[in-house]
Design a protein around this motif. Structure first.
Motif, PDB file in Angstrom:
ATOM      1  N   LYS A 205       3.032  11.063  18.753  1.00 27.34           N
ATOM      2  CA  LYS A 205       3.055  12.507  18.482  1.00 27.34           C
ATOM      3  C   LYS A 205       3.562  12.784  17.066  1.00 27.34           C
ATOM      4  O   LYS A 205       2.922  13.504  16.298  1.00 27.34           O
ATOM      5  CB  LYS A 205       3.954  13.233  19.494  1.00 27.34           C
ATOM      6  N   THR A 206       4.708  12.204  16.750  1.00 34.82           N
ATOM      7  CA  THR A 206       5.276  12.432  15.422  1.00 34.82           C
ATOM      8  C   THR A 206       4.343  11.888  14.346  1.00 34.82           C
ATOM      9  O   THR A 206       4.129  12.530  13.312  1.00 34.82           O
ATOM     10  CB  THR A 206       6.665  11.767  15.334  1.00 34.82           C
ATOM     11  N   HIS A 207       3.768  10.743  14.606  1.00 37.09           N
ATOM     12  CA  HIS A 207       2.822  10.147  13.657  1.00 37.09           C
ATOM     13  C   HIS A 207       1.691  11.141  13.344  1.00 37.09           C
ATOM     14  O   HIS A 207       1.384  11.401  12.185  1.00 37.09           O
ATOM     15  CB  HIS A 207       2.275   8.849  14.256  1.00 37.09           C
ATOM     16  N   ILE A 260       6.964  21.879  14.697  1.00 34.89           N
ATOM     17  CA  ILE A 260       8.229  21.648  15.399  1.00 34.89           C
ATOM     18  C   ILE A 260       8.020  20.486  16.368  1.00 34.89           C
ATOM     19  O   ILE A 260       7.184  20.560  17.267  1.00 34.89           O
ATOM     20  CB  ILE A 260       8.684  22.902  16.176  1.00 34.89           C
ATOM     21  N   ASP A 261       8.786  19.444  16.165  1.00 32.35           N
ATOM     22  CA  ASP A 261       8.625  18.218  16.949  1.00 32.35           C
ATOM     23  C   ASP A 261       9.622  18.194  18.111  1.00 32.35           C
ATOM     24  O   ASP A 261      10.750  18.660  17.966  1.00 32.35           O
ATOM     25  CB  ASP A 261       8.903  17.022  16.014  1.00 32.35           C
ATOM     26  N   ASP A 262       9.199  17.655  19.232  1.00 29.61           N
ATOM     27  CA  ASP A 262      10.072  17.491  20.409  1.00 29.61           C
ATOM     28  C   ASP A 262      10.677  18.807  20.884  1.00 29.61           C
ATOM     29  O   ASP A 262      11.894  18.947  20.999  1.00 29.61           O
ATOM     30  CB  ASP A 262      11.184  16.475  20.114  1.00 29.61           C
ATOM     31  N   LEU A 263       9.802  19.720  21.176  1.00 28.30           N
ATOM     32  CA  LEU A 263      10.246  21.054  21.577  1.00 28.30           C
ATOM     33  C   LEU A 263      11.089  21.060  22.851  1.00 28.30           C
ATOM     34  O   LEU A 263      11.891  21.962  23.067  1.00 28.30           O
ATOM     35  CB  LEU A 263       9.020  21.964  21.780  1.00 28.30           C
ATOM     36  N   VAL A 359       4.506   2.430  21.948  1.00 25.34           N
ATOM     37  CA  VAL A 359       3.996   1.769  20.755  1.00 25.34           C
ATOM     38  C   VAL A 359       5.136   1.386  19.810  1.00 25.34           C
ATOM     39  O   VAL A 359       5.062   0.395  19.108  1.00 25.34           O
ATOM     40  CB  VAL A 359       2.977   2.672  20.034  1.00 25.34           C
ATOM     41  N   ARG A 360       6.180   2.192  19.821  1.00 26.09           N
ATOM     42  CA  ARG A 360       7.299   1.894  18.930  1.00 26.09           C
ATOM     43  C   ARG A 360       7.876   0.524  19.250  1.00 26.09           C
ATOM     44  O   ARG A 360       8.162  -0.278  18.372  1.00 26.09           O
ATOM     45  CB  ARG A 360       8.367   2.974  19.053  1.00 26.09           C
ATOM     46  N   GLU A 361       8.026   0.245  20.535  1.00 27.64           N
ATOM     47  CA  GLU A 361       8.596  -1.049  20.917  1.00 27.64           C
ATOM     48  C   GLU A 361       7.635  -2.190  20.627  1.00 27.64           C
ATOM     49  O   GLU A 361       8.045  -3.283  20.238  1.00 27.64           O
ATOM     50  CB  GLU A 361       8.964  -1.040  22.405  1.00 27.64           C
TER      51      GLU A 361
HETATM   52 MG    MG Z   1       8.434  11.792  18.025  1.00 25.67          MG
END
Ligand code: MG
Ligand code: ADP
Length: 493
Positions: A205-207, A260-263, A359-361
């Motif tokens: 999402k952030t990406h 706005i991320d992680d609402l 995916v981060r891990e």
């Molecule tokens: Mg994020």
């Protein structure tokens, strides 16, 4: 030498309450110059000096969230300044003391060498108190990691790596990817405002948000503000405290694109939600683009105000699904290629099988392998992978749940799932139940009483008995041992 030591000792003993106070005032003065007025009033001024215990000085803050923030932002700096100021103090301990604020204000007001405080406006305090309390109740809050992030004006820097080109597209994320691309090319077009991206942790999402921002900014002339909902809240509260609400509102309302991320962070923070709602409406009405991410869809974000949820769902809602094996392989291939270190396909497959949640891990595991290979100067192999990632993979294995175990075991022995917790004692159901208990003990970190409760409220001694009985049987009966191993393998895989 001896003289110097005795001088030190004298100095140390002269670190009495009043000399500590003087040191502290000097530290405050220095910090004020370093961080600026607003920050100073917001955070540093709320610290009260506590007692010195051997070489450790205690500083108090009135709220946990303030303490965490100050620790994250200024902890290191405070320690350095103290060491410079005092011969005795080596460590700084930040603690929460609810009474601290009052005494600190009283003290500061009495002191002429520090500027007069602007006490928290009582109305504002009521307004944001609940939000702060809500934050305080949460056990894990990640606070921004650098002072600059707070002092900057709106735009939090975007990560240059998070581009559309670096985003690997597959079935689970193709829709979200297409929507993001569309918004980046034609911001604020009908049907796409707001763009609401949602999905689990570490799925991109952030990406995607950064990718939109980077693309828009590369075309120049468009002002983009990206921040987490958490940051939004801190800024909002800070603007209240420093009486610069109007400035905050104007800044926000002047951007072309607000992300706005992680609402979900705003759940339970009603004043901040309200502020966001107004910002949202003002921007959408003015034809600006809003992009929001969250861990759930608008309709599932219970705890957000209804009118906000309704508005959030009015544009384009795109979810990012959990990754598939194919997507994980593609991501790993892309990242391995970019790293320049050869990684055998077998290893990529192994990772894609083992690390399935986020995916981060997956990325973290690959980076670790590559770093290790570079460091020891040996190529990445399946053996080195298993060795290097031992702890990481173990953590994943431990995430097997009792529910999963019960389901798999019931399936395997062809009994009903409800029999895992039923009182039936027939061998055909009792034995699989014991095996499930055995596996629960082996594969999860649950205690015996916890396991017992999951199996129809059985006593922990029953679980204990099951565990030893199954171990025994496995030694005597190779067929059963094989079944248990197979189940374990499936559950861990
Ligand atoms: Mg994020
Ligand atoms: P989220 O915000 O959903 O929790 P992030 O956007 O922070 O997840 O993604 C976590 C990490 O995984 C980032 O480093 C990101 O670049 C990477 N990532 C996630 N999805 C993809 C993808 N489809 N292709 C490439 N990298 C990805």
């Amino acid at each position: 030498m001896e003289k110097a030591q005795s001088q030190d000792a004298a100095l140390a003993s002269s670190d009495t309450a009043s000399s500590l106070k003087i040191s502290w005032l000097r530290i405050c003065e220095r910090l004020k110059n370093e961080v600026g007025d607003v920050e100073y009033r917001m955070w540093i001024q709320r610290i009260t000096l506590g007692p010195l215990d051997e070489d450790e000085i205690t500083l108090y803050l009135p709220e946990r969230f303030l303490r965490d923030w100050v620790r994250g932002q200024y902890g290191q700096r405070l320690q350095t300044l103290w060491r410079e100021e005092s011969h005795t103090v080596q460590h700084v301990e930040l603690r929460v003391d609810k009474k601290a604020q009052r005494s600190s204000n009283a003290e500061r007001e009495a002191s002429s060498s520090t500027p007069k405080t602007t006490p928290f406006d009582p109305d504002i305090q009521t307004l944001v108190k609940e939000d702060i309390a809500a934050l305080d109740r949460e056990t894990t809050t990640t606070l921004p990691s650098s002072v600059n992030e707070v002092r900057n004006d709106l735009a939090v820097p975007l990560d240059r790596r998070f581009t559309f080109d670096n985003f690997v597209v597959g079935k689970p994320n193709e829709f979200a990817y297409a929507c993001a691309g569309r918004v980046a090319d034609h911001p604020a077009s009908p049907g796409f405002n707001p763009l609401f991206l949602y999905g689990g942790v570490g799925l991109g999402k952030t990406h995607l948000m950064h990718a939109i921002g980077l693309k828009l900014m590369s075309r120049g002339n468009i002002s983009v503000a990206y921040m987490s909902a958490e940051k939004f809240m801190y800024r909002f509260i800070a603007s209240m405290q420093s009486k610069s609400q109007m400035e905050f509102k104007e800044q926000l309302r002047s951007v072309d694109v607000l992300m706005i991320d992680d609402l979900q962070f705003l759940i339970g923070k009603n004043s901040t939600q309200e502020e966001f709602f107004h910002t949202f409406n003002a921007l959408v009405d003015a034809g600006r683009q809003i992009i929001v991410s969250a861990d759930k869809s608008p309709s599932d974000l219970s705890g957000l105000e209804d009118r906000l949820r309704t508005r959030l769902g009015c544009g384009m809602v795109a979810d990012i699904h959990a990754t598939t094996f194919e997507l994980r392989i593609s991501i790993l291939e892309a990242k391995a290629k970019a790293s320049g270190t050869p990684v055998p396909p077998k290893v990529l497959e192994y990772l894609a099988h083992k690390i399935t949640t986020n995916v981060r891990e997956l990325e973290g595991a690959l980076n670790r392998l590559i770093a290790h290979a570079d460091l020891v100067g040996r190529p990445v192999t399946l053996e080195s992978t298993q060795d290097v990632l031992k702890d990481m993979l173990k953590a994943h294995e431990r995430r097997v749940t009792i529910d999963e175990i019960q389901r798999k075991v019931a399936e395997h022995f062809n009994i009903r799932l409800t029999d895992m917790s039923s009182a039936r004692r027939a061998r055909a159901v009792a034995r699989p139940r014991q095996i499930a208990m055995y596996l629960a003990k082996q594969l999860t970190s649950r205690s015996l009483p916890e396991i017992g409760r999951k199996f129809g409220n059985r006593d922990h001694t029953t679980v204990m008995h099951a565990v030893s009985r199954v171990s025994e049987l496995m030694e005597q009966d190779p067929g059963l041992a094989e079944s248990v191993e197979l189940l374990r393998h499936m559950l861990e895989g």
